[in-house]
Design a protein around this motif. Structure first.
Motif, PDB file in Angstrom:
ATOM      1  N   UNK A   1       0.844  -1.194   0.000  1.00 15.98           N
ATOM      2  CA  UNK A   1       0.000   0.000   0.000  1.00 15.98           C
ATOM      3  C   UNK A   1       0.883   1.250   0.000  1.00 15.98           C
ATOM      4  N   UNK A   2       0.422   2.285  -0.681  1.00 12.65           N
ATOM      5  CA  UNK A   2       1.205   3.510  -0.772  1.00 12.65           C
ATOM      6  C   UNK A   2       1.395   4.163   0.594  1.00 12.65           C
ATOM      7  N   UNK A   3       0.334   4.118   1.445  1.00 20.51           N
ATOM      8  CA  UNK A   3       0.408   4.812   2.743  1.00 20.51           C
ATOM      9  C   UNK A   3       1.289   4.089   3.751  1.00 20.51           C
ATOM     10  N   UNK A   4       1.695   2.851   3.474  1.00 26.20           N
ATOM     11  CA  UNK A   4       2.587   2.129   4.387  1.00 26.20           C
ATOM     12  C   UNK A   4       3.963   1.892   3.769  1.00 26.20           C
ATOM     13  N   UNK A   5       4.135   2.299   2.535  1.00 29.56           N
ATOM     14  CA  UNK A   5       5.365   1.992   1.801  1.00 29.56           C
ATOM     15  C   UNK A   5       6.575   2.590   2.499  1.00 29.56           C
ATOM     16  N   UNK A   6       7.641   1.799   2.584  1.00 22.74           N
ATOM     17  CA  UNK A   6       8.858   2.243   3.259  1.00 22.74           C
ATOM     18  C   UNK A   6       9.802   2.895   2.261  1.00 22.74           C
ATOM     19  N   UNK A   7       9.955   4.206   2.392  1.00 22.84           N
ATOM     20  CA  UNK A   7      10.887   4.942   1.546  1.00 22.84           C
ATOM     21  C   UNK A   7      12.310   4.753   2.060  1.00 22.84           C
ATOM     22  N   UNK A   8      13.280   5.249   1.292  1.00 23.18           N
ATOM     23  CA  UNK A   8      14.680   5.155   1.733  1.00 23.18           C
ATOM     24  C   UNK A   8      14.878   5.895   3.049  1.00 23.18           C
ATOM     25  N   UNK A   9      14.213   7.055   3.192  1.00 19.51           N
ATOM     26  CA  UNK A   9      14.341   7.825   4.440  1.00 19.51           C
ATOM     27  C   UNK A   9      13.783   7.031   5.617  1.00 19.51           C
ATOM     28  N   UNK A  10      12.611   6.424   5.447  1.00 15.68           N
ATOM     29  CA  UNK A  10      12.025   5.628   6.528  1.00 15.68           C
ATOM     30  C   UNK A  10      12.925   4.437   6.867  1.00 15.68           C
ATOM     31  N   UNK A  11      13.515   3.845   5.820  1.00 14.37           N
ATOM     32  CA  UNK A  11      14.410   2.712   6.021  1.00 14.37           C
ATOM     33  C   UNK A  11      15.601   3.117   6.885  1.00 14.37           C
ATOM     34  N   UNK A  12      16.240   4.233   6.526  1.00 12.22           N
ATOM     35  CA  UNK A  12      17.404   4.694   7.300  1.00 12.22           C
ATOM     36  C   UNK A  12      16.993   5.154   8.697  1.00 12.22           C
ATOM     37  N   UNK A  13      15.812   5.769   8.805  1.00 10.80           N
ATOM     38  CA  UNK A  13      15.312   6.176  10.129  1.00 10.80           C
ATOM     39  C   UNK A  13      15.119   4.956  11.024  1.00 10.80           C
ATOM     40  N   UNK A  14      14.583   3.876  10.451  1.00 14.98           N
ATOM     41  CA  UNK A  14      14.369   2.651  11.229  1.00 14.98           C
ATOM     42  C   UNK A  14      15.703   2.058  11.679  1.00 14.98           C
ATOM     43  N   UNK A  15      16.698   2.080  10.796  1.00 14.28           N
ATOM     44  CA  UNK A  15      18.025   1.573  11.163  1.00 14.28           C
ATOM     45  C   UNK A  15      18.623   2.408  12.295  1.00 14.28           C
ATOM     46  N   UNK A  16      18.459   3.720  12.193  1.00 10.13           N
ATOM     47  CA  UNK A  16      18.967   4.606  13.243  1.00 10.13           C
ATOM     48  C   UNK A  16      18.230   4.367  14.556  1.00 10.13           C
ATOM     49  N   UNK A  17      16.901   4.327  14.494  1.00 11.63           N
ATOM     50  CA  UNK A  17      16.103   4.182  15.706  1.00 11.63           C
ATOM     51  C   UNK A  17      16.348   2.835  16.375  1.00 11.63           C
ATOM     52  N   UNK A  18      16.532   1.783  15.583  1.00 12.35           N
ATOM     53  CA  UNK A  18      16.813   0.466  16.142  1.00 12.35           C
ATOM     54  C   UNK A  18      18.076   0.464  16.985  1.00 12.35           C
ATOM     55  N   UNK A  19      19.161   1.042  16.448  1.00  7.99           N
ATOM     56  CA  UNK A  19      20.432   1.082  17.179  1.00  7.99           C
ATOM     57  C   UNK A  19      20.317   1.926  18.445  1.00  7.99           C
ATOM     58  N   UNK A  20      19.664   3.089  18.342  1.00  9.18           N
ATOM     59  CA  UNK A  20      19.563   3.970  19.503  1.00  9.18           C
ATOM     60  C   UNK A  20      18.691   3.363  20.599  1.00  9.18           C
ATOM     61  N   UNK A  21      17.650   2.664  20.198  1.00  3.70           N
ATOM     62  CA  UNK A  21      16.773   2.042  21.185  1.00  3.70           C
ATOM     63  C   UNK A  21      17.475   0.903  21.925  1.00  3.70           C
ATOM     64  N   UNK A  22      18.394   0.239  21.243  1.00  2.00           N
ATOM     65  CA  UNK A  22      19.086  -0.905  21.841  1.00  2.00           C
ATOM     66  C   UNK A  22      20.096  -0.511  22.908  1.00  2.00           C
ATOM     67  N   UNK A  23      20.447   0.770  22.981  1.00  2.00           N
ATOM     68  CA  UNK A  23      21.540   1.207  23.871  1.00  2.00           C
ATOM     69  C   UNK A  23      21.265   0.835  25.323  1.00  2.00           C
ATOM     70  N   UNK A  24      20.093   1.216  25.830  1.00  2.00           N
ATOM     71  CA  UNK A  24      19.822   0.997  27.257  1.00  2.00           C
ATOM     72  C   UNK A  24      19.748  -0.487  27.599  1.00  2.00           C
ATOM     73  N   UNK A  25      19.201  -1.306  26.691  1.00  2.00           N
ATOM     74  CA  UNK A  25      19.145  -2.750  26.937  1.00  2.00           C
ATOM     75  C   UNK A  25      20.551  -3.331  26.964  1.00  2.00           C
ATOM     76  N   UNK A  26      21.382  -2.923  25.990  1.00  2.00           N
ATOM     77  CA  UNK A  26      22.739  -3.458  25.893  1.00  2.00           C
ATOM     78  C   UNK A  26      23.585  -3.086  27.103  1.00  2.00           C
ATOM     79  N   UNK A  27      23.516  -1.818  27.526  1.00  2.00           N
ATOM     80  CA  UNK A  27      24.328  -1.406  28.673  1.00  2.00           C
ATOM     81  C   UNK A  27      23.854  -2.090  29.954  1.00  2.00           C
ATOM     82  N   UNK A  28      22.532  -2.262  30.096  1.00  2.00           N
ATOM     83  CA  UNK A  28      22.016  -2.968  31.280  1.00  2.00           C
ATOM     84  C   UNK A  28      22.497  -4.416  31.293  1.00  2.00           C
ATOM     85  N   UNK A  29      22.463  -5.076  30.129  1.00  2.00           N
ATOM     86  CA  UNK A  29      22.926  -6.470  30.047  1.00  2.00           C
ATOM     87  C   UNK A  29      24.423  -6.571  30.330  1.00  2.00           C
TER      88      UNK A  29
END
Length: 638
Positions: free
Chosen positions: A387-415
């Motif tokens: 669907x066009x309204x859910x389609x992942x653009x290059x910007x969304x793709x890179x944003x997801x990659x960025x957000x994934x790494x940043x979100x993992x920080x607190x879990x990784x440091x706690x572990x």
């Protein structure tokens, strides 16, 4: 695992970088995600090297994105932060580059090894302090000091003590310290599922869950509250953070609850209790569930199956409480005209559920969670194109990659920080000592041992992230339960549940405080009301310890049906007693029988079941008769 709302929430405690340094941090985060995808799919790297690089990248980002104190600049890192960031990356790279030569030296360290070991310990503790608060690092320091100065402790707690060289070697140069099983799970399963959640977020899956829940449950009595419960449970399939669930679903459901007549503090409490349960909801649960599978040496699929009934019990309990509150207040659902059509929701965005189904299929077929997560990522990108309204653009793709790494920080440091505690427990044998003391204090009575472990878990959870709380409790207290005859999976689930529910237990009820901010309500009232709504969650672990069949262990159809009936009945009784309402408000002498019935039905057995049924009958008869008499008197007066 977090959406844009969570990104904002993190920036309140972290940094919102600007200028060139923001671009550099983004590039590091995106590269980190790409590297982890490669590392967990095509690479044949040994575990300790993978764990070291994972920690290096996480520390590098942590010092850039999290300030040292409230007075530190929020838009840029200081020169010291940049130095610490580089050093954080270097302590991971050192193991990656020189571990083979260290092994060739038969793990006999040289001066450089010791220098990097000291740096790694200091940087890990500081990174943990910045991302998850001071309590966990302080606790880890106390354990390290215990490993060194064990000879000053009296009685069974005492031990000869270890040299600093031995401690540094164990904590940094082996896979039994920082780079142990907890960081191994963080670098593989947890990171990949966090990334999967970030991709789902960018395709609008959270919005789909909200609309689906609204279309399905919006017309029910107190509809928006039921929507909050349902949407938070669905979000639990992609989020391992209760605060993420609150920010994602609460920003939508809390205003709706207030609109139909719920008080602000009750609306916030519903969202807090429901969002906390998301971590317990299969197929993708919190990080603790993956660590549990590694601790127990069992497939994650078995952990997932074991979590189904307890999670459904938890959400059923909140449904009961919410429905009784709606009945008490005389609330109704939302008008049909204000609700989205279920068919339209499924037609427009129903395809977004496909990646979760893909992961579930791979897990059920026996593939590893890592394998399933990789295919889940691919499925998310592919299905977003439908669907066009859910389609992942290059910007969304890179944003997801960025957000994934940043979100993992607190879990990784706690572990990583909790790795010190796990390492010291294995070095000193303190876990066995504490297990023995729990058995002694409980006088070999299982119910008392369970209460002691529950209390210790709750106390730990008041200052620790759920993952850290589970790891410590599972390492120290769960062995005591196993020695008393509790199945290992039940003992670990017991620790997992209380570690998770600490998010709604005052005084440190972080999820409730997040919900209070969205509701504009008193945080203390939200916290205590959330605890009341989640109270059944404090009882459910006792149910599956006494009835392991609820964890899909030793399945027998007849026994399972009986356990489900008594469990559901007990939850309803607990809801009636907790909410103090059935057909109308209860008198104290009516409330007590319902509570006794609930507690009696926790433990399986003919005697306890009979007691529970008798007290349920007493409560119902007394309440119904009094209600009829009161209504009859009112009719006569009119």
């Amino acid at each position: 695992m977090k959406t844009e709302d969570i990104k904002q929430a993190r920036e309140e405690t972290g940094r919102k970088l600007t200028g060139k340094i923001a671009l550099i941090a983004t590039m590091i985060a995106v590269f980190t995600s790409f590297f982890h995808v490669w590392m967990n799919s095509l690479s044949l790297m040994i575990a300790i090297k993978r764990n070291a690089l994972h920690l290096g990248f996480m520390l590098c980002l942590a010092f850039l994105l999290y300030p040292a104190s409230r007075k530190s600049p929020k838009d840029r890192p200081s020169l010291l932060d940049i130095i610490l960031s580089i050093l954080g990356l270097s302590v991971g790279l050192y193991i990656y580059l020189f571990f083979d030569s260290i092994v060739d030296r038969s793990l006999i360290p040289n001066t450089t090894d010791y220098v990097f070991a000291i740096l790694a310990i200091i940087l890990t503790l500081e990174g943990g302090r910045r991302t998850v608060g001071p309590i966990l690092p302080v606790l880890s320091i106390l354990f390290i000091l215990y490993a060194k100065f064990g000879y000053i402790f009296p009685g069974a707690l005492g031990h000869p003590g270890f040299s600093w060289q031995r401690i540094l070697t164990r904590m940094y140069l082996t896979d039994e310290g920082i780079f142990g099983v907890t960081l191994m799970v963080s670098s593989s399963y947890v990171f990949m599922f966090i990334l999967f959640g970030a991709f789902l977020s960018k395709t609008g899956t959270a919005g789909f869950f909200n609309d689906f829940a609204l279309a399905f449950a919006g017309r029910m009595r107190g509809g928006p509250a039921q929507v909050a419960v349902m949407a938070s449970g669905m979000m639990g399939t992609i989020s391992g953070s209760s605060q993420a669930n609150v920010a994602t679903t609460g920003s939508f459901t809390i205003p709706l609850m207030k609109q139909v007549g719920y008080t602000p503090f009750f609306a916030g409490a519903v969202e807090a209790a429901a969002s906390t349960g998301g971590i317990l909801m299969p197929p993708i649960m919190g990080a603790s569930s993956f660590i549990m599978a590694s601790f127990l040496g069992i497939p994650y699929l078995k952990v997932m199956y074991a979590g189904i009934i307890p999670a459904l019990f938890y959400y059923f309990a909140i449904f009961v409480m919410v429905d009784l509150e709606a009945r008490k207040l005389g609330l109704k659902g939302l008008p049909a005209g204000e609700l989205p059509g279920l068919k339209m929701v499924l037609k427009e965005r129903g395809h977004l559920i496909i990646p979760i189904i893909v992961i579930l299929i791979f897990l059920v077929k026996g593939y590893t969670p890592l394998y399933a997560a990789n295919f889940g990522l691919i499925a998310t990108i592919v299905t977003s194109m439908f669907r066009k309204n859910t389609r992942m653009s290059l910007k969304k793709f890179l944003d997801a990659m960025e957000e994934g790494a940043k979100t993992a920080i607190s879990v990784a440091t706690a572990c990583a920080v909790v790795g010190f505690i796990v390492g010291v427990v294995s070095m000193t044998g303190i876990g066995q000592v504490i297990a023995h003391n729990i058995i002694s204090l409980s006088m070999n009575q299982l119910w008392l041992a369970l209460i002691l472990v529950m209390i210790s878990s709750i106390i730990l959870g008041m200052g620790l992230p759920a993952t850290a709380c589970y790891i410590i409790t599972a390492s120290i207290a769960a062995p005591a339960l196993v020695k008393m005859g509790v199945l290992p999976i039940a003992a670990h689930f017991f620790a997992f549940y209380y570690g998770t529910l600490s998010a709604v237990i005052p005084p440190v009820a972080l999820t409730s405080y997040t919900a209070a901010g969205l509701a504009g309500a008193n945080p203390t009232k939200v916290a205590f009301t959330g605890l009341k709504l989640a109270f059944a969650g404090l009882i459910i672990p006792f149910m599956f310890v006494y009835s392991p069949i609820l964890l899909m262990e030793n399945l027998e159809t007849g026994r399972l049906i009986l356990a489900l009936i008594t469990g559901i009945t007990g939850i309803i009784c607990l809801g009636i007693a907790g909410e103090n309402y059935l057909f109308e408000r209860l008198k104290i002498y009516e409330r007590i029988p319902f509570f006794i019935a609930a507690i009696s039905l926790v433990k399986p057995g003919k005697t306890t079941d009979l007691i529970g049924i008798i007290f349920l009958g007493i409560g119902l008869i007394v309440h119904v008769l009094r209600t009829k008499q009161r209504r009859r008197r009112l009719t006569v007066r009119q």
